[in-house]
Write an enzyme that holds these catalytic residues in place. Structure first.
Site, PDB file in Angstrom:
ATOM      1  N   ASP A  43      11.879  -7.350  11.906  1.00 26.62           N
ATOM      2  CA  ASP A  43      12.445  -5.966  11.820  1.00 26.62           C
ATOM      3  C   ASP A  43      11.627  -4.946  12.083  1.00 26.62           C
ATOM      4  O   ASP A  43      11.552  -3.662  12.273  1.00 26.62           O
ATOM      5  CB  ASP A  43      13.004  -5.670  10.327  1.00 26.62           C
TER       6      ASP A  43
ATOM      7  N   HIS B 134      13.360  -1.794  13.076  1.00 23.72           N
ATOM      8  CA  HIS B 134      12.913  -1.311  11.911  1.00 23.72           C
ATOM      9  C   HIS B 134      14.310  -0.559  10.984  1.00 23.72           C
ATOM     10  O   HIS B 134      14.031   0.662  10.732  1.00 23.72           O
ATOM     11  CB  HIS B 134      11.796  -0.454  12.035  1.00 23.72           C
TER      12      HIS B 134
ATOM     13  N   GLU C 173       5.082  -0.395  17.327  1.00 23.20           N
ATOM     14  CA  GLU C 173       6.435   0.160  17.398  1.00 23.20           C
ATOM     15  C   GLU C 173       6.567   1.612  17.786  1.00 23.20           C
ATOM     16  O   GLU C 173       5.626   2.466  17.651  1.00 23.20           O
ATOM     17  CB  GLU C 173       7.039   0.358  15.885  1.00 23.20           C
TER      18      GLU C 173
ATOM     19  N   ARG D 188       5.522  -4.893   7.503  1.00 25.94           N
ATOM     20  CA  ARG D 188       4.715  -4.163   8.847  1.00 25.94           C
ATOM     21  C   ARG D 188       4.471  -5.282   9.785  1.00 25.94           C
ATOM     22  O   ARG D 188       4.025  -6.365   9.613  1.00 25.94           O
ATOM     23  CB  ARG D 188       3.425  -3.606   8.188  1.00 25.94           C
TER      24      ARG D 188
ATOM     25  N   LEU E 174       5.209 -11.180  -3.643  1.00 27.44           N
ATOM     26  CA  LEU E 174       6.327 -11.225  -4.870  1.00 27.44           C
ATOM     27  C   LEU E 174       6.226  -9.857  -5.341  1.00 27.44           C
ATOM     28  O   LEU E 174       6.132  -9.524  -6.784  1.00 27.44           O
ATOM     29  CB  LEU E 174       6.060 -12.213  -5.683  1.00 27.44           C
TER      30      LEU E 174
END
Length: 324
Positions: A264, A287, A269, A240, A160
């Site tokens: 995402d 992403h 990646e 991530r 948060l």
């Protein structure tokens, strides 16, 4: 911490690809060097130029890791385009007195919008329904299967911080009960606190991962956390790829042990597990959490302000926290 005059006779190094506008500004305004890809060419480049570099401009995808930082003995600042900096060795940077910056706040809203969009798509099946129509199945197969309502769903936010709070506000506006887990309670929030990621996952329908990356959160969303979500639960990751046990996630969404995933970000990646490609209970994005014209322009502006601040007066506009 400031270092007036440190950069007077040094060079700027670009590490990894950056947007065309930012790359061009670095080239034309700063005569920036460009780090070659791994291999003999990089080693020769660093041997010739490593001692001249005082500032490195990079992105969260590449960063300045241990080996590269060691090869840059005069490095005074790592300027990161993006909010994430887990690919930079911040512990070594602190020991050496190297400043590190990122671009917080300016991408908060777009990443939060992405989390909301992924959740809407995932639970309502919009992308899958689009494929259903394009394949000509509507007249042939009849109506698309019923999906899940988003309004009123129990939503858990893991992390948060700035982005997590923006995500929580969006779901609260939809009438969703929101709870969260962070390393510590966040003062002044009305959201319910869960004592662990497992406890949070067990209490919600949708778990949204918005925590920072890095060694401290690697695998935080473990098999046990995903098991707590269960076949009726969904995970959405705008953080991530390293934060989720990707092998466990792939296994569980393909076998039905997990309801679905909106992703995402990924562990390696731009490579995405091919087992996910054919699944309608998974939404995959490349992403693009902050990928809007307005946000990327603001990120570029702040990146250049950090670079100019360091080169002109030895100070950053948005340094990362000393505890990072």
């Amino acid at each position: 911490m400031t270092r007036p005059g440190r950069a007077a006779a040094g060079r700027v190094l670009r590490v990894g690809p950056l947007g065309p506008s930012l790359a061009e500004t670095l080239r034309t305004s700063y005569d920036a060097l460009e780090l070659p890809d791994d291999g003999p060419e990089r080693a020769a480049f660093l041997a010739a130029h490593g001692g001249d570099v005082v500032a490195a401009v990079t992105s969260g995808r590449f960063g300045v890791g241990t080996d590269l930082m060691t090869a840059l003995p005069r490095l005074g600042a790592v300027i990161s385009f993006g909010v994430g900096y887990d690919t930079t060795d911040t512990a070594l940077a602190r020991r050496r007195g190297v400043l590190v910056s990122n671009t917080p706040d300016v991408l908060t809203d777009c990443v939060a919008d992405t989390a909301l969009g992924l959740t809407l798509d995932l639970l309502r099946g919009f992308s899958a329904a689009d494929r259903f129509v394009r394949a000509g199945r509507w007249p042939r197969d009849g109506g698309f299967p019923l999906m899940r309502r988003v309004s009123g769903a129990r939503v858990g936010v893991l992390g948060l911080g700035r982005i997590g709070r923006a995500i929580a506000a969006r779901f609260a506006a939809l009438g969703c009960p929101v709870s969260y887990h962070s390393r510590r309670r966040v003062p002044g929030t009305a959201y319910a606190y869960a004592g662990s990621p497992e406890a949070l996952a067990a209490a919600v329908d949708v778990l949204i991962v918005a925590t920072s990356g890095g060694a401290g959160t690697r695998g935080l969303v473990s098999r046990d956390v995903l098991r707590a979500l269960g076949p009726g639960g969904y995970v959405v990751n705008v953080s991530r790829g390293s934060v989720i046990d990707e092998d466990a996630l792939v296994e569980m969404v393909t076998t039905g042990a997990l309801g679905g995933a909106g992703l995402d970000v990924f562990a390696a990646e731009p490579h995405v597990p091919e087992a996910l490609f054919a699944l309608d209970n998974v939404v995959l994005l490349p992403h693009v959490g902050s990928a809007t014209v307005q946000t990327r322009a603001e990120m570029e502006r702040l990146t250049l302000e950090n670079l100019a601040g360091f080169l002109d007066r030895g100070a950053l506009v948005t340094p990362v926290p000393e505890t990072a």
